[in-house]
Design a protein around this motif. Sequence first.
Motif, PDB file in Angstrom:
ATOM      1  N   LYS A 167       0.990  -0.771  -0.145  1.00 55.98           N
ATOM      2  CA  LYS A 167       0.174   0.064   0.030  1.00 55.98           C
ATOM      3  C   LYS A 167       0.544   1.025   0.133  1.00 55.98           C
ATOM      4  CE  LYS A 167      -3.678   2.593   2.680  1.00 55.98           C
ATOM      5  NZ  LYS A 167      -3.918   2.612   4.339  1.00 55.98           N
ATOM      6  N   VAL A 168       0.741   2.213  -0.719  1.00 55.70           N
ATOM      7  CA  VAL A 168       1.286   3.343  -0.647  1.00 55.70           C
ATOM      8  C   VAL A 168       0.758   4.461  -0.583  1.00 55.70           C
ATOM      9  CG1 VAL A 168       1.711   5.344  -2.499  1.00 55.70           C
ATOM     10  CG2 VAL A 168       2.139   2.833  -3.438  1.00 55.70           C
ATOM     11  N   LEU A 169       1.525   5.096   1.406  1.00 55.26           N
ATOM     12  CA  LEU A 169       0.650   6.003   1.897  1.00 55.26           C
ATOM     13  C   LEU A 169       1.164   7.802   1.534  1.00 55.26           C
ATOM     14  CD1 LEU A 169       2.422   4.418   5.345  1.00 55.26           C
ATOM     15  CD2 LEU A 169       0.340   3.949   4.164  1.00 55.26           C
ATOM     16  N   ASP A 170       2.227   7.089  -0.151  1.00 52.38           N
ATOM     17  CA  ASP A 170       1.987   8.924  -0.336  1.00 52.38           C
ATOM     18  C   ASP A 170       0.443   9.694  -0.929  1.00 52.38           C
ATOM     19  OD1 ASP A 170       5.595  10.084  -0.221  1.00 52.38           O
ATOM     20  OD2 ASP A 170       4.894   7.165  -0.704  1.00 52.38           O
ATOM     21  N   ASP A 171       0.599  10.857  -0.848  1.00 54.42           N
ATOM     22  CA  ASP A 171      -0.293  11.740  -1.465  1.00 54.42           C
ATOM     23  C   ASP A 171      -1.024  11.032  -3.002  1.00 54.42           C
ATOM     24  OD1 ASP A 171      -2.834  13.154  -2.592  1.00 54.42           O
ATOM     25  OD2 ASP A 171      -1.292  15.115  -2.143  1.00 54.42           O
ATOM     26  N   PRO A 172      -1.996  10.663  -3.233  1.00 52.73           N
ATOM     27  CA  PRO A 172      -1.981   9.602  -4.595  1.00 52.73           C
ATOM     28  C   PRO A 172      -1.675  11.422  -5.887  1.00 52.73           C
ATOM     29  CG  PRO A 172      -4.024   9.859  -3.723  1.00 52.73           C
ATOM     30  CD  PRO A 172      -2.708  10.337  -2.701  1.00 52.73           C
ATOM     31  N   GLU A 173      -2.210  12.443  -5.482  1.00 53.36           N
ATOM     32  CA  GLU A 173      -1.767  13.456  -5.979  1.00 53.36           C
ATOM     33  C   GLU A 173      -0.524  13.752  -6.346  1.00 53.36           C
ATOM     34  OE1 GLU A 173      -4.228  14.119  -8.445  1.00 53.36           O
ATOM     35  OE2 GLU A 173      -5.543  12.247  -7.630  1.00 53.36           O
ATOM     36  N   GLU A 174       0.070  13.826  -5.475  1.00 56.18           N
ATOM     37  CA  GLU A 174       1.722  14.096  -5.440  1.00 56.18           C
ATOM     38  C   GLU A 174       2.393  13.881  -6.822  1.00 56.18           C
ATOM     39  OE1 GLU A 174       5.536  14.312  -2.250  1.00 56.18           O
ATOM     40  OE2 GLU A 174       3.435  13.263  -1.939  1.00 56.18           O
ATOM     41  N   ILE A 175       3.101  14.606  -7.677  1.00 54.94           N
ATOM     42  CA  ILE A 175       3.502  14.660  -9.100  1.00 54.94           C
ATOM     43  C   ILE A 175       4.763  14.396  -9.053  1.00 54.94           C
ATOM     44  CG2 ILE A 175       4.516  16.067 -10.955  1.00 54.94           C
ATOM     45  CD1 ILE A 175       2.770  17.945 -10.621  1.00 54.94           C
ATOM     46  N   VAL A 176       5.090  12.534  -9.390  1.00 55.29           N
ATOM     47  CA  VAL A 176       6.606  11.873  -9.526  1.00 55.29           C
ATOM     48  C   VAL A 176       7.579  12.592 -10.510  1.00 55.29           C
ATOM     49  CG1 VAL A 176       7.804   9.817 -10.017  1.00 55.29           C
ATOM     50  CG2 VAL A 176       5.233  10.080  -8.727  1.00 55.29           C
ATOM     51  N   VAL A 177       6.963  12.712 -12.372  1.00 51.70           N
ATOM     52  CA  VAL A 177       7.723  13.583 -13.014  1.00 51.70           C
ATOM     53  C   VAL A 177       6.836  14.194 -14.076  1.00 51.70           C
ATOM     54  CG1 VAL A 177       9.491  11.415 -13.050  1.00 51.70           C
ATOM     55  CG2 VAL A 177       7.779  11.246 -14.307  1.00 51.70           C
ATOM     56  N   SER A 178       7.660  14.953 -14.986  1.00 54.80           N
ATOM     57  CA  SER A 178       6.598  15.834 -15.559  1.00 54.80           C
ATOM     58  C   SER A 178       7.461  16.025 -16.976  1.00 54.80           C
ATOM     59  CB  SER A 178       6.829  17.502 -14.807  1.00 54.80           C
ATOM     60  OG  SER A 178       4.957  17.301 -14.032  1.00 54.80           O
ATOM     61  N   ILE A 179       6.947  15.387 -18.052  1.00 50.98           N
ATOM     62  CA  ILE A 179       7.676  15.730 -18.962  1.00 50.98           C
ATOM     63  C   ILE A 179       7.753  17.102 -19.650  1.00 50.98           C
ATOM     64  CG2 ILE A 179       8.273  14.899 -21.299  1.00 50.98           C
ATOM     65  CD1 ILE A 179       8.105  12.682 -18.846  1.00 50.98           C
TER      66      ILE A 179
END
Length: 199
Positions: A167-179
């Motif tokens: 289970k991932v605890l980070d905010d699901p809307e947090e950005i990981v990468v942008s192109i």
Amino acid sequence: MQAITLEAVKRETGKSAARRLKNQGYVPAIMYGKDMTENIPLAVEYTKLQKLLQKYGRNVLLNVVVNGTTHTALIKEIQEDTLKGKIIHVDFQRVSMYEEIEATVPLRFEGIGLIESKGGIVQHQLWELTVESLPDKIPQEIVVDLSHLEIGDTLFVKDIPVPEGVKVLDDPEEIVVSILVPKEAGEEEEEEGEGTAEG
């Protein structure tokens, strides 16, 4: 995840004892955690610990053997000498195989070369995820495939697939990468000109 055996010995505390261990090729450590009434000061062979980390990473499940007694544990923290790049202390957390725990898992990105070949720039916002799972389900790393992304796309935490039981605890809307779209040479010169004019 299969547990890896690591031998450890109980150690004396104090600066002189620490120097003696270092001269003998050991690194000081401590174990704490599940069902322990007190912390156990330990020492592990530096070369064996280093090889283990190089092969399995920091999220490896361990059977730490101390004077014939086996403790199931994870590496909770590693302290390093920033100048020399050497490990100077390790924290082991004893765990139960039947209780979920939190862990930080690094992200490994694939497909960056393909995006760059299209002219895109990968802007990283997040390099690791905080997850919760049983100790033997914690992944050593999570692979993130970026090859399907196009210029202008954004990848969020919710878009990253994780193994079953994690289970991932980070905010699901947090950005990981942008192109991103690279700036054209003309745009850069124009911006520089505007900055000079303002000055």
